[in-house]
Design a protein around this motif. Sequence first.
Motif, PDB file in Angstrom:
ATOM      1  N   TRP A  35      32.293  26.453  40.150  1.00 53.55           N
ATOM      2  CA  TRP A  35      31.184  25.663  40.677  1.00 53.55           C
ATOM      3  C   TRP A  35      30.883  25.997  42.146  1.00 53.55           C
ATOM      4  CZ3 TRP A  35      28.568  23.470  37.012  1.00 53.55           C
ATOM      5  CH2 TRP A  35      29.199  22.898  35.907  1.00 53.55           C
TER       6      TRP A  35
ATOM      7  N   GLY B 236      29.147  21.075  45.743  1.00 49.19           N
ATOM      8  CA  GLY B 236      28.095  20.094  45.455  1.00 49.19           C
ATOM      9  C   GLY B 236      27.629  20.129  44.007  1.00 49.19           C
ATOM     10  N   GLN B 237      28.125  21.065  43.228  1.00 49.23           N
ATOM     11  CA  GLN B 237      27.780  21.170  41.818  1.00 49.23           C
ATOM     12  C   GLN B 237      28.985  20.774  40.978  1.00 49.23           C
ATOM     13  OE1 GLN B 237      24.739  22.174  40.324  1.00 49.23           O
ATOM     14  NE2 GLN B 237      24.024  21.845  42.419  1.00 49.23           N
TER      15      GLN B 237
ATOM     16  N   GLY C 169      26.182  26.398  38.644  1.00 52.17           N
ATOM     17  CA  GLY C 169      25.465  25.162  38.896  1.00 52.17           C
ATOM     18  C   GLY C 169      24.955  24.582  37.591  1.00 52.17           C
TER      19      GLY C 169
ATOM     20  N   ASP D 171      25.676  18.470  39.912  1.00 50.57           N
ATOM     21  CA  ASP D 171      25.102  17.288  40.551  1.00 50.57           C
ATOM     22  C   ASP D 171      24.356  16.388  39.575  1.00 50.57           C
ATOM     23  OD1 ASP D 171      22.880  18.869  40.162  1.00 50.57           O
ATOM     24  OD2 ASP D 171      22.298  18.942  42.267  1.00 50.57           O
TER      25      ASP D 171
END
Length: 154
Positions: A108, A111-112, A132, A114
């Motif tokens: 990943w 931040g993924q 992602g 999300d």
Amino acid sequence: MNSFFGSLVVITLAGCRATNCPDNFLAFHGSCYLFGDTKLSFYEAEHYCNQHGAHLVHVNSAIEDDFLKEHLRRLKPFDVWWMGLTDEVAEGHYVWTDDNTPAQYTGWHPGQPDGGGEDCVVFSTSWDFQWGDYGCTHTEGFICETESGEEVFG
């Protein structure tokens, strides 16, 4: 008499490998990979792979992930590429489409994933091919995988 013609030449195949990859598939570590040359939705891509005796790629390790990323960096026709990972059945619970197992290895991007209705997973050029989550109905590049039937001689 010339000594060249009087010699016996022996060629061994010890340690040589042969693959049974289908045409246009690339062999690596016991698998064969097809990098699609058209854009399809996640579902269309999985169907296309199935029609060719394969499935969307199931990434098992950092070595395999690095191989795929290096090939995508050289290939460059698309910005986004489908793999066979989805959380469509249960949000946040990612499973591989080929065997319905949870992802053990992941790559990943920070931040993924999300969430937010993005149930399918891609390699993205925006993140140097880190993973992602993405909307499954988008049309993107895709990677199919099947076992190679690799044989070792010797």
